[in-house]
Scaffold this motif. Structure first.
Motif, mmCIF file in Angstrom:
data_model
loop_
_atom_site.group_PDB
_atom_site.id
_atom_site.type_symbol
_atom_site.label_atom_id
_atom_site.label_comp_id
_atom_site.label_asym_id
_atom_site.label_seq_id
_atom_site.Cartn_x
_atom_site.Cartn_y
_atom_site.Cartn_z
ATOM 1 N N LYS A 119 0.860 -1.188 0.000
ATOM 2 C CA LYS A 119 0.000 0.000 0.000
ATOM 3 C C LYS A 119 0.891 1.231 0.000
ATOM 4 O O LYS A 119 2.066 1.151 0.361
ATOM 5 C CB LYS A 119 -0.874 0.020 1.258
ATOM 6 N N PRO A 120 0.335 2.397 -0.367
ATOM 7 C CA PRO A 120 1.143 3.622 -0.285
ATOM 8 C C PRO A 120 1.597 3.856 1.159
ATOM 9 O O PRO A 120 0.841 3.663 2.105
ATOM 10 C CB PRO A 120 0.181 4.719 -0.738
ATOM 11 N N TRP A 121 2.848 4.274 1.299
ATOM 12 C CA TRP A 121 3.446 4.530 2.601
ATOM 13 C C TRP A 121 3.069 5.932 3.046
ATOM 14 O O TRP A 121 3.257 6.900 2.313
ATOM 15 C CB TRP A 121 4.951 4.374 2.471
ATOM 16 N N LYS A 122 2.549 6.083 4.256
ATOM 17 C CA LYS A 122 2.116 7.393 4.752
ATOM 18 C C LYS A 122 3.243 8.418 4.738
ATOM 19 O O LYS A 122 3.025 9.582 4.440
ATOM 20 C CB LYS A 122 1.543 7.272 6.170
ATOM 21 N N LYS A 123 4.454 7.994 5.076
ATOM 22 C CA LYS A 123 5.596 8.913 5.126
ATOM 23 C C LYS A 123 5.975 9.402 3.730
ATOM 24 O O LYS A 123 6.390 10.540 3.564
ATOM 25 C CB LYS A 123 6.785 8.219 5.800
ATOM 26 N N HIS A 124 5.870 8.528 2.734
ATOM 27 C CA HIS A 124 6.181 8.853 1.338
ATOM 28 C C HIS A 124 5.087 8.247 0.466
ATOM 29 O O HIS A 124 5.257 7.141 -0.060
ATOM 30 C CB HIS A 124 7.548 8.287 0.937
ATOM 31 N N PRO A 125 3.958 8.946 0.296
ATOM 32 C CA PRO A 125 2.800 8.362 -0.405
ATOM 33 C C PRO A 125 3.062 7.871 -1.826
ATOM 34 O O PRO A 125 2.329 7.015 -2.308
ATOM 35 C CB PRO A 125 1.777 9.499 -0.397
ATOM 36 N N ARG A 126 4.113 8.367 -2.480
ATOM 37 C CA ARG A 126 4.403 7.889 -3.837
ATOM 38 C C ARG A 126 5.105 6.537 -3.820
ATOM 39 O O ARG A 126 5.271 5.910 -4.853
ATOM 40 C CB ARG A 126 5.273 8.897 -4.566
ATOM 41 N N VAL A 149 3.132 -17.682 11.242
ATOM 42 C CA VAL A 149 2.878 -16.474 12.041
ATOM 43 C C VAL A 149 2.735 -15.297 11.084
ATOM 44 O O VAL A 149 3.556 -15.122 10.187
ATOM 45 C CB VAL A 149 4.031 -16.198 13.024
ATOM 46 N N VAL A 150 1.696 -14.502 11.285
ATOM 47 C CA VAL A 150 1.448 -13.332 10.441
ATOM 48 C C VAL A 150 1.628 -12.071 11.269
ATOM 49 O O VAL A 150 1.049 -11.951 12.360
ATOM 50 C CB VAL A 150 0.030 -13.376 9.832
ATOM 51 N N TYR A 151 2.442 -11.145 10.752
ATOM 52 C CA TYR A 151 2.704 -9.878 11.431
ATOM 53 C C TYR A 151 2.217 -8.722 10.564
ATOM 54 O O TYR A 151 2.594 -8.637 9.385
ATOM 55 C CB TYR A 151 4.206 -9.666 11.651
ATOM 56 N N PRO A 152 1.432 -7.814 11.133
ATOM 57 C CA PRO A 152 1.180 -6.566 10.405
ATOM 58 C C PRO A 152 2.439 -5.710 10.500
ATOM 59 O O PRO A 152 3.104 -5.692 11.535
ATOM 60 C CB PRO A 152 0.009 -5.934 11.177
ATOM 61 N N LEU A 153 2.791 -5.038 9.423
ATOM 62 C CA LEU A 153 3.978 -4.187 9.431
ATOM 63 C C LEU A 153 3.568 -2.733 9.585
ATOM 64 O O LEU A 153 2.484 -2.325 9.176
ATOM 65 C CB LEU A 153 4.783 -4.389 8.137
ATOM 66 N N TRP A 154 4.453 -1.944 10.173
ATOM 67 C CA TRP A 154 4.158 -0.558 10.496
ATOM 68 C C TRP A 154 4.100 0.304 9.267
ATOM 69 O O TRP A 154 4.669 0.006 8.238
ATOM 70 C CB TRP A 154 5.191 -0.025 11.501
ATOM 71 N N ASP A 155 3.417 1.436 9.429
ATOM 72 C CA ASP A 155 3.251 2.399 8.343
ATOM 73 C C ASP A 155 3.967 3.644 8.744
ATOM 74 O O ASP A 155 3.768 4.716 8.567
ATOM 75 C CB ASP A 155 1.762 2.630 8.084
#
Length: 155
Positions: A119-126, A149-155
């Motif tokens: 998905k687009p990254w909040k810090k760098h939307p492009r 094991v499933v981990y959500p990754l940070w945005d």
């Protein structure tokens, strides 16, 4: 007396986390491109965002437990890195935290790592980044961990 024991335990945990961070192999520091090199070489697909909010492509190592360093991925060999997913094989180093994390031992577990949900990254939307990591343990795994094991990754 009890306060002193707790203070000592906290200090030991802090020292262990600093040691874990400092114990990263020197090659890990060399593998990260310089900022100018990163800017000159834009990512062609999604990136993996690390604990320091840096965009990484096909990293050889990755910290899972940013706060305490008690779980990290190492020796990652990426077989795919695409628009929708990425896949690697490597080793998950996990601290058993026995009798507590500062005194625990790290154990190596062979894993397959899958990244997806770009998905687009909040810090760098492009820039798109993977938002989910799945670890599949090949054989042995940490006690109480499921095979997958499933981990959500940070945005």
């Amino acid at each position: 007396m009890r306060g002193q024991v707790i203070s000592t335990a906290v200090a030991l945990c802090f020292a262990a986390s600093l040691t874990a961070a400092a114990a990263a192999p020197p090659s890990a520091a060399r593998s990260a491109p310089e900022p100018a090199a990163r800017a000159a070489r834009p990512a062609t697909g999604p990136v993996l965002v690390d604990c320091f909010w840096h965009a990484r492509v096909r990293p050889a190592n990755f910290m899972l437990a940013c706060g305490d360093g008690n779980s990290r991925l190492a020796s990652l060999r990426w077989t795919t890195w695409g628009r929708d997913s990425a896949k690697a094989q490597g080793v998950n180093w996990v601290n058993d935290c026995k009798p507590y994390c500062a005194a625990g031992r790290f154990h190596a577990y062979s894993v397959v790592v899958r990244l997806d949900h770009a998905k687009p990254w909040k810090k760098h939307p492009r820039l798109r980044h993977y938002t989910r990591m799945t670890l599949v343990y090949n054989t042995d795994r940490p006690r109480s961990f499921p095979r997958t094991v499933v981990y959500p990754l940070w945005d």
